[in-house]
Enzyme design. Structure first.
Site, PDB file in Angstrom:
ATOM      1  N   ASP A   1       5.372  25.035 -24.914  1.00 51.29           N
ATOM      2  CA  ASP A   1       6.543  25.742 -24.406  1.00 51.29           C
ATOM      3  C   ASP A   1       6.569  27.088 -25.159  1.00 51.29           C
ATOM      4  OD1 ASP A   1       9.120  26.261 -23.262  1.00 51.29           O
ATOM      5  OD2 ASP A   1       9.986  25.692 -25.188  1.00 51.29           O
TER       6      ASP A   1
ATOM      7  N   CYS B   1      -1.229 -13.250 -42.473  1.00 53.15           N
ATOM      8  CA  CYS B   1       0.100 -13.800 -42.794  1.00 53.15           C
ATOM      9  C   CYS B   1       1.102 -13.366 -41.718  1.00 53.15           C
ATOM     10  CB  CYS B   1       0.567 -13.286 -44.153  1.00 53.15           C
ATOM     11  SG  CYS B   1      -0.507 -13.720 -45.524  1.00 53.15           S
TER      12      CYS B   1
END
Length: 696
Positions: free
Chosen positions: A409, A18
């Site tokens: 980090d 659809c």
């Protein structure tokens, strides 16, 4: 004409086919940035052409869908509900099927069977026929084409037999009615199952639908959270949901933020603390000022992020989409060949040839292929969101599979980001009060974790007031400032200073004013996380702009072997590039200086309390600062992709086996319709299993 960004709510889409029909229609109209989400019932596009919006809406509705103002408020008419269509058809189909069990003369009369089948066939024409016709016009034939041709063939064959009085061997009204009724039953289950896959977003939308107590001229009025404006003063009491984002003006409370972070322990909030819309006050009460409302709230942005993520297709889906696009024409050709070969090359006659061809049509299921990926992605994203992990796209799930390196980090990621000053070393004839004043004045303008910690620690100590007229932040270096007297300051990493204990330097007019030694604590779960990643075959790497000796100290404490310290943002990019060439690389960071590296990595992961730039650069946001979220993210991604592959295997295998079986005449069309109706449910059910599946 200026670009218009348009969002429409479209009901009636029940699978990816659809969505493909609408996508192709909008492409033909020359629209850009098209995004169709069948489960969320949303269609988005930008209109740079002269196509009028009413024409676009009309074209979408001609495909058999409906454009509504708000799906939550849209109540379909009684006869439009799929459940009511099924019940209506079942009432007429059951007596038709009874004639196969009981030898009641009235049930064997052709006209009685025709009258029982006709209402069901009319419903089938309106439901499947209309959709089939519009999908053929749009150039993307959908599953309804197969269902309509199959049921119509059985009906017309039976009608001709009734009109010409050809006898019982021409009566297949029960086949026509049963096909339509069983496929509608499958659609009922499919609709309910798809609703379960999108429950995570719907739950978040429900959280937004609360009332707020607004104070106006000393009186309290109850309004909807949607009516709150920035600057409004609100009262939030014990047991209430915080209506919008804001800051506490007075009072204190314990707030359950689990809907945002996945963390069940309430967070204590006091004056000036920020509160987030949708969180629940479990103890205490407070007055707050609304700062972000409507689409600007954190919750609204999370909902929007999840909707976009559900629409971003993983590469694995492309195969399913390609097959689904050519599937229906291929099945029609196979059905025609089945009819022709059975009729001309065997002695089975017209009746059996037709039944075999109808069986081929109704056993085929392109919907299962169309649902295989999006349903799994939706459940995976929902499970991640409930664990405090926001994934910005379904494609990210596949991008993270087979990760070889995770680059961390240091500050605020492996460490708590809560710093304390160990020492301040004064250079020259300045006083400690002057140095404190300069540090506070500069760092108040920064969002970096070190800056926040320095300000928090120094504000309560004696200091000289410094008034600045300009402050700027340099990525990975520090802060530059100018005071009202024209003095220039630089406060940043002390890379050029030889004393290894001091990691921040303060310069005034290019002369060293002071050196500051700050340190933060390692997160308690960091060592366990690194050990777990190593056990999974992932190599952890530490990449930081902090001093080499501090990086090595943290790395040694938690078990990281590969360390890169004292790196500027451009140097971080180079290192990420080197790792990417060796294997799939994920970067986890939280600062402005991490933003380029987060973008450069295969997948960037940002912490919730990161800078806004880091959050925008990352593809994954960990709302819960607990590092175990990293492993959970990898596990959810792995199991989501596994579920997609299982779904696609089932969808392909089902059709590869079922179509030849039907073509050879070993399958009754009614059994075929029953099997087809539940193939979608099996695929969606496997996706829903991901909600509670144990992750290893």
């Amino acid at each position: 004409m200026a670009e218009q960004l348009i969002e429409l709510n479209v009901t009636g889409m029940h699978c990816n086919n659809c969505a493909l029909s609408i996508h192709k229609l909008l492409e033909k109209k020359g629209l850009q940035n098209i995004l169709v989400d069948f489960a969320g019932e949303e269609v988005k596009f930008s209109n740079e052409s002269n196509v009028e919006l009413p024409d676009i809406i009309k074209s979408i509705e001609q495909l058999g869908f409906k454009v509504v103002d708000d799906p939550a408020l849209h109540e379909p008419r009684f006869y439009e509900k799929i459940e009511n269509k099924f019940l209506f058809c079942a009432i007429f189909t059951v007596p038709l099927l009874l004639h196969m069990i009981f030898q009641w003369h009235v049930l064997h009369m052709p006209m009685v069977q025709l009258l029982l089948c006709l209402p069901v066939f009319i419903v089938g024409c309106l439901h499947f026929g209309k959709s089939a016709w519009h999908s053929l016009k749009a150039g993307i034939p959908n599953m309804d084409v197969l269902i309509f041709i199959g049921s119509a063939s059985a009906f017309i064959y039976s009608l001709v037999g009734t009109i010409q009085n050809l006898g019982e061997q021409y009566q297949f009204y029960e086949t026509c009615a049963t096909i339509i009724t069983l496929v509608l039953l499958g659609n009922v289950f499919e609709k309910r199952s798809v609703n379960q896959t999108t429950s995570a977003v719907k739950d978040l939308v429900k959280i937004q639908q609360v009332n707020a107590n607004r104070i106006i001229d000393g009186t309290v009025e109850v309004i909807s959270a949607r009516e709150v404006k920035p600057g409004d003063t609100l009262i939030v009491n014990h047991g209430d949901k915080v209506p919008v984002d804001g800051d506490i003006l007075e009072g204190d409370a314990s707030v359950d933020e689990s809907m945002l972070t996945g963390e069940s322990i309430p967070v204590d909030k006091v004056r000036y603390d920020k509160v987030i819309g949708g969180t629940i006050v479990v103890h205490g009460n407070f007055r707050m000022i609304a700062t972000k409302t409507g689409s600007n709230t954190v919750l609204s942005q999370i909902i929007e992020l999840m909707k976009k993520a559900q629409a971003a297709k993983p590469p694995v889906q492309k195969l399913g989409d390609k097959v689904a696009a050519i599937f229906v024409p291929a099945v029609i050709v196979i059905a025609l060949l089945t009819f022709v070969l059975t009729y001309f090359l065997s002695d089975k006659g017209l009746q059996q040839s037709l039944m075999n061809a109808i069986a081929v049509l109704v056993i085929s299921c392109p919907c299962a292929m169309g649902l295989a990926t999006p349903t799994a992605v939706m459940v995976g994203l929902g499970r991640a969101a409930k664990s405090g992990i926001l994934i910005k796209g379904g494609d990210t799930i596949e991008a993270v599979i087979d990760t070889k390196y995770i680059v961390f980090d240091k500050t605020g990621t492996l460490t708590t980001g809560k710093f304390r000053i160990e020492d301040i070393k004064i250079e020259g004839d300045s006083t400690i009060q002057q140095v404190r004043g300069v540090i506070v004045a500069i760092e108040e303008r920064s969002n970096h974790p070190i800056a926040k910690s320095l300000v928090h620690e120094l504000k309560s100590l004696q200091q000289d007031k410094v008034i600045l007229k300009a402050v700027s932040e340099e990525k990975g270096l520090g802060m530059r400032a100018e005071d009202v007297e024209g003095n220039h300051y630089f406060l940043g990493n002390g890379k050029s200073v030889n004393d290894g204990n001091f990691n921040i330097s303060l310069y005034k007019n290019q002369s060293l004013l002071a050196q500051i030694a700050v340190d933060d604590t390692i997160k308690p779960e960091a060592a366990a996380l690194i050990a777990q990643l190593k056990a999974m075959g992932v190599v952890p790497v530490l990449l930081s702009g902090d001093r080499e000796n501090r990086c090595l100290k943290v790395a040694k404490a938690i078990g990281i072997d590969e360390v890169h310290g004292e790196k500027l943002p451009d140097e971080k990019l180079t290192i990420i590039d080197i790792y990417k060439q060796k294997g799939k690389t994920v970067m986890i960071g939280d600062g402005i200086n991490d933003a380029p590296a987060l973008t450069k990595a295969d997948v960037g992961v940002s912490m919730n309390d990161a800078s806004q730039i880091a959050i925008q650069s990352a593809r994954v946001i960990l709302l819960n600062t607990d590092l175990h979220s990293v492993v959970k993210f990898l596990q959810i991604s792995k199991h989501t992709l596994l579920t997609i592959k299982q779904n696609l295997f089932w969808a392909f295998a089902y059709n590869v086996v079922a179509i030849p079986v039907a073509a050879l005449g070993f399958l009754n069309p009614m059994v075929g319709a029953f099997t087809m109706a539940f193939s979608d449910v099996v695929v969606i059910g496997n996706s829903i299993r991901l909600k509670s599946k144990r992750l290893d």
